[in-house]
Design an enzyme around this catalytic site. Structure first.
Site, PDB file in Angstrom:
ATOM      1  N   HIS A 281      75.080  24.936  18.883  1.00 52.61           N
ATOM      2  CA  HIS A 281      75.083  24.090  20.416  1.00 52.61           C
ATOM      3  C   HIS A 281      74.170  22.916  20.001  1.00 52.61           C
ATOM      4  O   HIS A 281      74.727  21.874  20.666  1.00 52.61           O
ATOM      5  CB  HIS A 281      74.149  25.212  21.405  1.00 52.61           C
ATOM      6  CG  HIS A 281      75.006  26.480  21.523  1.00 52.61           C
ATOM      7  ND1 HIS A 281      76.549  26.465  21.965  1.00 52.61           N
ATOM      8  CD2 HIS A 281      74.674  27.589  21.609  1.00 52.61           C
ATOM      9  CE1 HIS A 281      76.628  27.597  22.189  1.00 52.61           C
ATOM     10  NE2 HIS A 281      75.551  28.528  22.214  1.00 52.61           N
TER      11      HIS A 281
ATOM     12  N   LEU B 277      79.921   3.696  32.931  1.00 55.28           N
ATOM     13  CA  LEU B 277      80.518   5.280  32.862  1.00 55.28           C
ATOM     14  C   LEU B 277      79.855   6.318  33.617  1.00 55.28           C
ATOM     15  O   LEU B 277      78.487   6.452  33.476  1.00 55.28           O
ATOM     16  CB  LEU B 277      80.430   5.415  31.362  1.00 55.28           C
ATOM     17  CG  LEU B 277      80.956   6.874  30.964  1.00 55.28           C
ATOM     18  CD1 LEU B 277      82.257   7.100  31.026  1.00 55.28           C
ATOM     19  CD2 LEU B 277      80.307   7.494  29.473  1.00 55.28           C
TER      20      LEU B 277
ATOM     21  N   ASP C 148      84.265  23.603  23.893  1.00 52.48           N
ATOM     22  CA  ASP C 148      83.913  25.105  23.102  1.00 52.48           C
ATOM     23  C   ASP C 148      84.103  25.117  21.852  1.00 52.48           C
ATOM     24  O   ASP C 148      84.980  24.092  21.150  1.00 52.48           O
ATOM     25  CB  ASP C 148      85.444  25.757  23.787  1.00 52.48           C
ATOM     26  CG  ASP C 148      85.102  27.382  23.497  1.00 52.48           C
ATOM     27  OD1 ASP C 148      83.958  27.822  23.619  1.00 52.48           O
ATOM     28  OD2 ASP C 148      85.989  28.023  23.775  1.00 52.48           O
TER      29      ASP C 148
HETATM   30  C1  IPE Z   1      83.633  27.727  28.825  1.00 47.73           C
HETATM   31  O1  IPE Z   1      83.524  28.385  27.491  1.00 47.73           O
HETATM   32  C2  IPE Z   1      82.446  27.241  29.056  1.00 47.73           C
HETATM   33  C3  IPE Z   1      81.798  25.960  28.454  1.00 47.73           C
HETATM   34  C4  IPE Z   1      82.231  25.387  27.456  1.00 47.73           C
HETATM   35  C5  IPE Z   1      80.403  25.663  28.964  1.00 47.73           C
HETATM   36  P1  IPE Z   1      83.484  29.827  27.215  1.00 47.73           P
HETATM   37  O2  IPE Z   1      83.257  30.053  25.696  1.00 47.73           O
HETATM   38  O3  IPE Z   1      82.322  30.514  28.033  1.00 47.73           O
HETATM   39  O4  IPE Z   1      84.641  30.324  27.748  1.00 47.73           O
HETATM   40  P2  IPE Z   1      85.481  31.765  27.520  1.00 47.73           P
HETATM   41  O5  IPE Z   1      84.388  32.886  27.973  1.00 47.73           O
HETATM   42  O6  IPE Z   1      85.707  31.935  26.060  1.00 47.73           O
HETATM   43  O7  IPE Z   1      86.566  31.731  28.386  1.00 47.73           O
HETATM   44  C1  IPE Z   2      80.659  26.460  24.139  1.00 49.55           C
HETATM   45  O1  IPE Z   2      80.734  26.936  22.951  1.00 49.55           O
HETATM   46  C2  IPE Z   2      79.306  26.266  24.528  1.00 49.55           C
HETATM   47  C3  IPE Z   2      78.907  27.040  25.795  1.00 49.55           C
HETATM   48  C4  IPE Z   2      79.932  27.714  26.229  1.00 49.55           C
HETATM   49  C5  IPE Z   2      77.534  26.924  26.022  1.00 49.55           C
HETATM   50  P1  IPE Z   2      80.827  28.641  22.469  1.00 49.55           P
HETATM   51  O2  IPE Z   2      79.374  29.106  22.539  1.00 49.55           O
HETATM   52  O3  IPE Z   2      81.455  29.251  23.535  1.00 49.55           O
HETATM   53  O4  IPE Z   2      81.596  28.650  21.233  1.00 49.55           O
HETATM   54  P2  IPE Z   2      82.635  30.002  20.747  1.00 49.55           P
HETATM   55  O5  IPE Z   2      83.579  30.022  21.731  1.00 49.55           O
HETATM   56  O6  IPE Z   2      81.637  31.059  20.662  1.00 49.55           O
HETATM   57  O7  IPE Z   2      82.887  29.247  19.433  1.00 49.55           O
HETATM   58 MG    MG Z   3      83.581  29.698  23.628  1.00 51.34          MG
END
Ligand code: IPE
Ligand code: IPE
Ligand code: MG
Length: 245
Positions: free
Chosen positions: A35, A129, A18
């Site tokens: 991303h 792995l 995240d």
């Molecule tokens: C969780 O992250 C999903 C992934 C890392 C793929 P999110 O950014 O979607 O989670 P919330 O919505 O903040 O809980």
């Molecule tokens: C996690 O990073 C990746 C996915 C959920 C696909 P985020 O896109 O949720 O990044 P933040 O939380 O907005 O910084």
């Molecule tokens: Mg996020």
């Protein structure tokens, strides 16, 4: 460089990757750039896990709930998956990585599904792995689909029968869950499989997550006492075991 005893390296590491969006926002860049950097961080993390002797790495790449994001971000993430598959699978195969895509295939394009199947087939013989990429995955979906499969076979629903029908039935439960990006929640990741995992929350945004950040998580893991319901005295007289299923 720090060295680690075998004991402090978890056999199965799960990661909620995240913080990509915030990483990009801080740089006044589009979320998709975050991303794309996230894909590079995953590549680096796989390499680090290979070097440290981790047996299984399970990552959360796209949740059941992430469909609710703006359309251009969702299609950008699908594009990143396709390009990463094309670019990385052969090399991952050479490095001894066995790939699995865990999650609901319905909702993904035929082209993506074909790419996921091919990547799994091409790397199935590897054993250095196991890399599980959870894509279009939700913990509740996993439990529900497992229950539906067991019920369809007319078998009794038990912990063992459900466990064998879950998306990660081919590996033991995660020893360590790392969530980057500072949020302290599970966000519908491996609800069943995290029953006795050690949890580590890192403030580092996923694109910045490097070997040092991984080693910090492993060091914290190495300092934990895993009791699985027993007392500390019992654990000290016998080595820790997995939660029996
Ligand atoms: C969780 O992250 C999903 C992934 C890392 C793929 P999110 O950014 O979607 O989670 P919330 O919505 O903040 O809980
Ligand atoms: C996690 O990073 C990746 C996915 C959920 C696909 P985020 O896109 O949720 O990044 P933040 O939380 O907005 O910084
Ligand atoms: Mg996020």
């Amino acid at each position: 460089m720090q060295t680690f005893t075998e004991f402090s390296v978890p056999a199965h590491v799960a990661i909620v990757m995240d913080g990509n969006g915030r990483w990009a926002k801080r740089r006044f860049m589009p979320r998709l750039t975050g991303h794309a950097q996230g894909v590079k961080a995953l590549r680096r993390c796989v390499k680090a896990c290979l070097e440290r002797g981790v047996a299984v790495l399970t990552v959360f790449a796209f949740s059941s709930e992430n469909w609710q994001r703006p359309e251009d971000e969702v299609s950008g993430l699908m594009g990143l998956l396709t390009s990463a598959l094309g670019r990385e699978v052969a090399q991952l195969g050479r490095e001894g990585v066995q790939l699995h895509f865990v999650g609901e295939r319905r909702g993904l394009s035929e082209r993506i599904c074909a790419g996921l199947d091919a990547a799994e087939r091409e790397t199935a013989h590897n054993s250095r792995l196991v890399l599980n990429i959870c894509f279009n995955y939700g913990g509740r979906w996993d439990i529900a689909q497992a229950a539906a499969r067991v019920a369809a076979r007319g078998e009794p629903i038990t912990e063992a029968s459900l466990n064998a029908a879950m998306g990660l039935a081919h590996v033991a439960d995660p020893d360590l869950l790392i969530r980057t990006g500072g949020e302290m929640r599970i966000s519908n990741f491996l609800l069943w499989q995290l029953a006795y995992s050690e949890l580590f929350f890192s403030p580092v945004l996923w694109p910045d997550f490097d070997e040092a950040a991984l080693d910090e998580a492993f060091a914290a893991y190495g300092a934990r006492e895993r009791r699985f319901g027993k007392t500390s005295a019992q654990i000290q007289s016998a080595p820790p075991a997995q939660l029996p299923v």
